[in-house]
Design an enzyme around this catalytic site. Structure first.
Site: not given
Ligand code: PAF
Length: 282
Positions: A27, A30, A33
């Site tokens: 998680g 940014h 990802h």
């Protein structure tokens, strides 16, 4: 976009998928990802992203409790990126009992570099990734999993695990996403003060300088390397960093290189309380 909170809900959501494309994350997403998600999407018939801060891969003094959890923002980014399923298990769903059966990386790969400075890290990573893979891919003929190359050693550990367990998964490694000034994007960059953020670039600059020095000494690399690495570490430490390692390794197994090997330069260092890592192929 379906949100699955348990392995059962995930398997239900994936029941029609033959070839899931999977991006595991912790998680606090940014641009790096999101690039993984965008690259994963055309690789499968259903794009799955997991969000799970995995306690098993943190040492007791590390940032498990303070690791940024940004659920709403993450979901908005994943929806915009075209993710089909978010797998966000509760800890009690992924680990309903103490996870005493674990996957241990090959010590030759898993106990060096990150594994030396974060003992148990790759056991924690391998165990959760195996569990996530089993949750996503069990019963599927084929699948694709996408990882960033910023965690270079992690990618190697996962590739070896997939190969040795003959998992029907193709692992794709994606180039590191960088800020405009060259800093590798990382969820932990958010811990940096303004002054530290400006300084943070020095880790990648030190690695590039070490890479240049290593290439210049390529003919007698093994004999020159310890001094070159020590020089690079001293220079970074003099700027106030706590340097774990700056090193040049053989690209295919991260062992000490000989002349003629394909090389990678890797580093990890702490700026204030924030530990950063980076690497470059040279
Ligand atoms: O790279 C990460 O974010 C984590 O190590 C991973 C692969 C999601 C496992 O927790």
């Amino acid at each position: 976009m379906i949100i699955a909170r348990s392995i059962d809900e995930l398997r239900q959501a994936l029941s029609a998928s033959q070839r899931p494309a999977f991006v595991p994350t912790m998680g606090n997403l940014h641009a790096g990802h999101i690039k993984l998600v965008e690259l994963a999407k055309p690789q499968g018939d259903c794009t799955v992203v997991s969000i799970f801060v995995n306690r098993l891969q943190f040492l007791p003094h590390e940032d498990f409790d303070s690791y940024p959890r940004t659920w709403e923002a993450d979901c908005a980014k994943l929806q915009a990126a075209g993710c089909d399923v978010v797998f966000a298990p509760r800890e009690t769903d992924l680990y309903p009992e103490a996870q005493t059966v674990k996957v241990h990386a090959d010590p030759a790969l898993g106990d060096i570099l990150e594994g030396e400075f974060r003992p148990g890290f790759f056991t924690g990573v391998s165990t959760v990734v195996m569990k996530l893979f089993m949750s996503v891919f069990a019963g599927k003929a084929q699948g694709v999993a996408v990882f960033g190359k910023k965690d270079y050693q992690q990618l190697m550990v996962i590739r070896q695990m997939v190969r040795q367990f003959a998992l029907p998964i193709t692992v794709l490694g994606v180039d590191t996403c960088r800020a405009e000034d060259g800093l590798a994007l990382s969820s932990r960059n958010g811990y940096l003060s303004e002054r530290e953020r400006a300084e943070a670039l020095q880790l990648s600059l030190a690695l590039r300088a070490l890479g240049r020095d290593a290439l210049a000494a390529a003919d007698a690399l093994a004999s020159h390397l310890p001094a070159l690495e020590a020089k690079a570490m001293t220079a970074l430490s003099q700027r106030g960093w706590q340097t774990d390692y700056l090193t040049v390794r053989r690209r295919n197994d991260l062992q000490a290189p000989q002349a003629g090997d394909a090389l990678v330069v890797l580093g990890a260092a702490k700026l204030g309380t924030t530990r950063l890592i980076d690497n470059f192929d040279i």
